[in-house]
Enzyme design. Structure first.
Site, PDB file in Angstrom:
ATOM      1  N   LYS A  47       0.801  -1.217   0.000  1.00 25.72           N
ATOM      2  CA  LYS A  47       0.000   0.000   0.000  1.00 25.72           C
ATOM      3  C   LYS A  47       0.840   1.276   0.000  1.00 25.72           C
ATOM      4  O   LYS A  47       0.312   2.350  -0.257  1.00 25.72           O
ATOM      5  CB  LYS A  47      -0.949   0.000   1.195  1.00 25.72           C
ATOM      6  CG  LYS A  47      -1.861  -1.206   1.267  1.00 25.72           C
ATOM      7  CD  LYS A  47      -2.846  -1.297   0.132  1.00 25.72           C
ATOM      8  CE  LYS A  47      -3.992  -0.342   0.326  1.00 25.72           C
ATOM      9  NZ  LYS A  47      -5.096  -0.613  -0.633  1.00 25.72           N
ATOM     10  N   SER A 280      -2.877 -12.475   3.710  1.00 25.20           N
ATOM     11  CA  SER A 280      -3.266 -12.320   2.300  1.00 25.20           C
ATOM     12  C   SER A 280      -2.185 -12.859   1.362  1.00 25.20           C
ATOM     13  O   SER A 280      -2.500 -13.340   0.275  1.00 25.20           O
ATOM     14  CB  SER A 280      -3.602 -10.859   1.984  1.00 25.20           C
ATOM     15  OG  SER A 280      -2.483 -10.025   2.150  1.00 25.20           O
TER      16      SER A 280
HETATM   17  N1  PMP Z   1      -3.336  -7.559   1.623  1.00 26.90           N
HETATM   18  C1  PMP Z   1      -3.273  -6.729   2.680  1.00 26.90           C
HETATM   19  C2  PMP Z   1      -2.630  -7.229   3.938  1.00 26.90           C
HETATM   20  C3  PMP Z   1      -3.805  -5.429   2.611  1.00 26.90           C
HETATM   21  O1  PMP Z   1      -3.748  -4.611   3.678  1.00 26.90           O
HETATM   22  C4  PMP Z   1      -4.421  -5.008   1.409  1.00 26.90           C
HETATM   23  C5  PMP Z   1      -5.001  -3.626   1.302  1.00 26.90           C
HETATM   24  N2  PMP Z   1      -5.864  -3.261   2.316  1.00 26.90           N
HETATM   25  C6  PMP Z   1      -4.482  -5.908   0.330  1.00 26.90           C
HETATM   26  C7  PMP Z   1      -3.918  -7.172   0.465  1.00 26.90           C
HETATM   27  C8  PMP Z   1      -5.218  -5.579  -0.955  1.00 26.90           C
HETATM   28  O2  PMP Z   1      -4.710  -4.511  -1.676  1.00 26.90           O
HETATM   29  P1  PMP Z   1      -5.647  -3.619  -2.579  1.00 26.90           P
HETATM   30  O3  PMP Z   1      -6.367  -2.653  -1.682  1.00 26.90           O
HETATM   31  O4  PMP Z   1      -4.716  -2.918  -3.507  1.00 26.90           O
HETATM   32  O5  PMP Z   1      -6.621  -4.499  -3.281  1.00 26.90           O
END
Ligand code: PMP
Length: 319
Positions: A47, A280
């Protein structure tokens, strides 16, 4: 050799791409899986790229002025990225976050000089499992703060500078790091900025690159399937809402991952590859392993490790 940067903001992006050959049991048959390690950026996540780009675009357009307060709704990582950029650029920053996200996140934001407003979860909320409802409560609070302080609202779910950051950096980096040898791209979506921007850049180079979005097993809303449970452990993603920046024309297929698949894969990433990922990242790699079985002839699958397991030491990810 890395150059001397004028500030830590120069160290955002240009992250390594690493082959997960040990996880899939050697280089033998089947596609190679490459993971882009986003925890190498200063705020420790993917991010940072979007945070910096959204602030710089707002400065250019005049919607963010010197001395103005910056406010944003965050699951933590966007807030940490904004806290890094605001520290360097001299803006006051207030992050609004659901209490359901891990405590490491608000601690890090505070350490970086941000003010953090924690919003209690909706009734029946489970810590560590942040739902779209929890997000809506935090959204209401962010709106109140913006009105009270005349603050600049970053609005990552709507801001086109979010996917644009990934189109200009994440996607271009993957294209040049692989020398254009990428067959599939796989990523989970929160705001979908990472997926939309990166897929857009890769497909602009080669429309044959197949891009797959990852969703929690209980909330495959982008796939147009029924949401059976909004409660999952994949913090920062899978809010059972279609983000405004979502572009289905860039998506060639949909993959789902359960909490336990994400956790088991994150643990294997740590113990077999030495890559300490969050939930994630475990989900993204679990989805790649499923895709590799489905497409055994794909040459190279690229995915993202969005953040570090260090942000989850208070959870059950690494007991
Ligand atoms: N994984 C994590 C740990 C995140 O914090 C985020 C964003 N909140 C994402 C994946 C997904 O990214 P995006 O908002 O660009 O879809």
């Amino acid at each position: 050799m890395a150059p001397i940067f004028d500030s830590v903001l120069g160290a955002i992006g240009n992250t390594p791409l690493v082959a997960l050959d040990r996880l899939r049991g050697g280089k033998g048959d089947g596609p190679r899986i490459l993971a882009k390690l986003e925890f190498f950026s200063p705020g420790g996540s993917v991010k940072d790229r979007a945070a910096l780009n959204m602030l710089e675009e707002a400065e250019k357009s005049g919607s963010l002025r010197a001395g103005q307060m910056v406010v944003e709704l965050t699951s933590g990582n966007m807030g940490i990225g904004l806290a890094v950029a605001c520290a360097v650029k001299g803006y006051r920053f207030t992050a609004v976050m659901s209490e359901g996200n891990s405590s490491e996140r608000w601690r890090v934001m505070k350490a970086l000089g941000a003010k953090v407003v924690l919003v209690p979860q909706a009734s029946g909320g489970v810590p560590g499992k942040v739902t779209g409802e929890d997000l809506a409560l935090a959204e209401r609070k962010a709106g109140q703060l913006v009105r009270r302080y005349g603050a600049y609202r970053v609005d990552q779910f709507k801001n086109p500078a979010n996917p644009a950051a990934h189109r200009a950096s994440t996607g271009e980096e993957i294209w040049s790091q692989t020398g254009g040898r990428v067959d599939c791209f796989v990523a989970i979506a929160g705001t979908a900025g990472t997926f939309v921007g990166t897929a857009g850049a890769l497909k602009a180079h080669n429309p044959a690159v197949k891009c797959f979005v990852v969703e929690p097993a209980g909330a495959p809303i982008l796939a147009g399937r029924r949401v059976t449970s909004q409660k999952h452990k994949l913090q920062g993603t899978g809010y059972a809402l279609v983000p405004e920046v979502w572009d289905p024309s860039l998506c060639d297929g949909y993959l789902t991952v359960t909490d336990s698949e994400a956790v088991v894969t994150a643990r294997r990433l740590a113990s077999k590859e030495g890559i300490l990922s969050g939930f994630s990242g475990g989900a993204n790699v679990a989805a790649c392993l499923k895709l590799a079985k489905r497409l055994p002839k794909a040459g190279t699958i690229v995915t993202i490790i969005p953040d570090t397991g260090l942000k989850y030491l208070s959870t059950d990810l690494f007991p």
